[in-house]
Design a protein around this motif. Structure first.
Motif, mmCIF file in Angstrom:
data_model
loop_
_atom_site.group_PDB
_atom_site.id
_atom_site.type_symbol
_atom_site.label_atom_id
_atom_site.label_comp_id
_atom_site.label_asym_id
_atom_site.label_seq_id
_atom_site.Cartn_x
_atom_site.Cartn_y
_atom_site.Cartn_z
ATOM 1 N N LEU A 1 0.828 -1.203 0.000
ATOM 2 C CA LEU A 1 0.000 0.000 0.000
ATOM 3 C C LEU A 1 0.869 1.262 0.000
ATOM 4 N N ARG A 2 1.936 1.278 0.791
ATOM 5 C CA ARG A 2 2.849 2.431 0.811
ATOM 6 C C ARG A 2 3.478 2.680 -0.547
ATOM 7 N N ARG A 3 3.742 1.619 -1.279
ATOM 8 C CA ARG A 3 4.427 1.731 -2.565
ATOM 9 C C ARG A 3 3.468 2.038 -3.719
ATOM 10 N N GLY A 4 2.192 2.208 -3.426
ATOM 11 C CA GLY A 4 1.262 2.623 -4.467
ATOM 12 C C GLY A 4 0.415 1.513 -5.059
ATOM 13 N N TRP A 5 0.399 0.347 -4.457
ATOM 14 C CA TRP A 5 -0.492 -0.713 -4.908
ATOM 15 C C TRP A 5 -1.863 -0.452 -4.306
ATOM 16 N N GLN A 6 -2.914 -0.785 -5.045
ATOM 17 C CA GLN A 6 -4.279 -0.534 -4.585
ATOM 18 C C GLN A 6 -5.085 -1.815 -4.622
ATOM 19 N N VAL A 7 -5.842 -2.035 -3.550
ATOM 20 C CA VAL A 7 -6.744 -3.190 -3.488
ATOM 21 C C VAL A 7 -7.885 -2.953 -4.463
ATOM 22 N N VAL A 8 -8.108 -3.926 -5.351
ATOM 23 C CA VAL A 8 -9.210 -3.819 -6.304
ATOM 24 C C VAL A 8 -10.230 -4.944 -6.142
ATOM 25 N N ALA A 9 -9.896 -5.958 -5.343
ATOM 26 C CA ALA A 9 -10.837 -7.054 -5.120
ATOM 27 C C ALA A 9 -10.385 -7.847 -3.907
ATOM 28 N N GLN A 10 -11.316 -8.610 -3.364
ATOM 29 C CA GLN A 10 -10.969 -9.568 -2.318
ATOM 30 C C GLN A 10 -11.816 -10.814 -2.505
ATOM 31 N N ARG A 11 -11.182 -11.943 -2.286
ATOM 32 C CA ARG A 11 -11.839 -13.249 -2.469
ATOM 33 C C ARG A 11 -11.152 -14.282 -1.604
ATOM 34 N N ARG A 12 -11.863 -15.347 -1.422
ATOM 35 C CA ARG A 12 -11.301 -16.487 -0.695
ATOM 36 C C ARG A 12 -11.048 -17.605 -1.700
ATOM 37 N N PRO A 13 -9.789 -17.982 -1.893
ATOM 38 C CA PRO A 13 -9.524 -19.134 -2.759
ATOM 39 C C PRO A 13 -10.221 -20.376 -2.201
ATOM 40 N N ALA A 14 -10.579 -21.291 -3.066
ATOM 41 C CA ALA A 14 -11.311 -22.494 -2.661
ATOM 42 C C ALA A 14 -10.566 -23.287 -1.593
ATOM 43 N N TRP A 15 -9.234 -23.271 -1.619
ATOM 44 C CA TRP A 15 -8.453 -24.054 -0.669
ATOM 45 C C TRP A 15 -8.257 -23.330 0.668
ATOM 46 N N GLN A 16 -8.621 -22.058 0.732
ATOM 47 C CA GLN A 16 -8.412 -21.260 1.941
ATOM 48 C C GLN A 16 -9.411 -21.685 3.019
ATOM 49 N N PRO A 17 -8.962 -21.939 4.266
ATOM 50 C CA PRO A 17 -9.890 -22.316 5.338
ATOM 51 C C PRO A 17 -10.966 -21.249 5.569
ATOM 52 N N ALA A 18 -12.138 -21.680 5.986
ATOM 53 C CA ALA A 18 -13.273 -20.765 6.159
ATOM 54 C C ALA A 18 -13.000 -19.687 7.200
ATOM 55 N N ASP A 19 -12.163 -19.965 8.184
ATOM 56 C CA ASP A 19 -11.897 -18.977 9.231
ATOM 57 C C ASP A 19 -10.742 -18.033 8.885
#
Length: 193
Positions: A140-158
């Motif tokens: 974020l400091r270097r100028g990257w911007q969040v454009v989306a968020q998602r949970r990959p299928a393999w990512q635990p629900a918590d």
């Protein structure tokens, strides 16, 4: 003695595998550990175009790569950015030795990757888990911007959703003023009301 950045070569494989394994318990990267496949395959990816290592003397103390995006990443970024997948380049496998954290080595590696992307004019993208607080803050400091968020299928629900970032100075004009939450909904195919 300073840290030098050079192109990665095949002779770096064993040292990079050891380094990734050594730093994982400290950094939590990669988040999926143990990996579902060989560690070497995580570092040396088929879609890599170029990669660099950071060296302190003869010791490899860091790594970053830039490559073509996977179909999974294209599914996130293409609808949001409105650009073809072929124009995207992803920054991957950015990690350093635990003793080098906080010394600017990651920043130098990332700057090298950013300069490569910008010289070729593709759009730079990456994904990160927000629990990797130092890495997320650096992006974020270097100028990257969040454009989306998602949970990959393999990512635990918590576990938290992955954040998908684009180098802000490369965002299409239509995306620059849009709230990141709206972009996330757009990427998921719902309206941003």
């Amino acid at each position: 003695m300073g840290v030098d950045i050079r192109l990665r070569d095949d002779g770096d494989r064993d040292a990079l595998v050891r380094l990734l394994c050594k730093q994982q318990p400290v950094s939590g990267y990669p988040v999926r550990w143990p990996l579902p496949g060989p560690v070497e395959g995580f570092i040396f990816r088929d879609h890599d175009e170029i990669a660099w290592v950071a060296c302190h003397g003869d010791e490899i103390v860091g790594h970053v790569a830039v490559g073509r995006t996977s179909a999974e990443l294209d599914d996130v970024f293409v609808p949001v950015l409105g650009v073809p997948g072929e124009s995207l380049r992803v920054v991957t496998t950015l990690f350093t030795a635990p003793r080098m954290q906080g010394r600017g080595v990651c920043g130098r590696l990332l700057r090298t990757a950013e300069q490569y992307i910008e010289a070729g004019a593709p759009t730079g993208v990456l994904d990160v888990v927000p629990t990797h607080e130092r890495a997320f803050a650096m992006y974020l400091r270097r100028g990257w911007q969040v454009v989306a968020q998602r949970r990959p299928a393999w990512q635990p629900a918590d576990a938290p959703d992955f954040r998908y970032l684009v180098l802000r100075r490369q965002l299409p004009p239509s995306c620059v003023q849009v709230h990141p939450g709206a972009l996330a909904r757009k990427a998921e195919g719902t309206s941003a009301s």
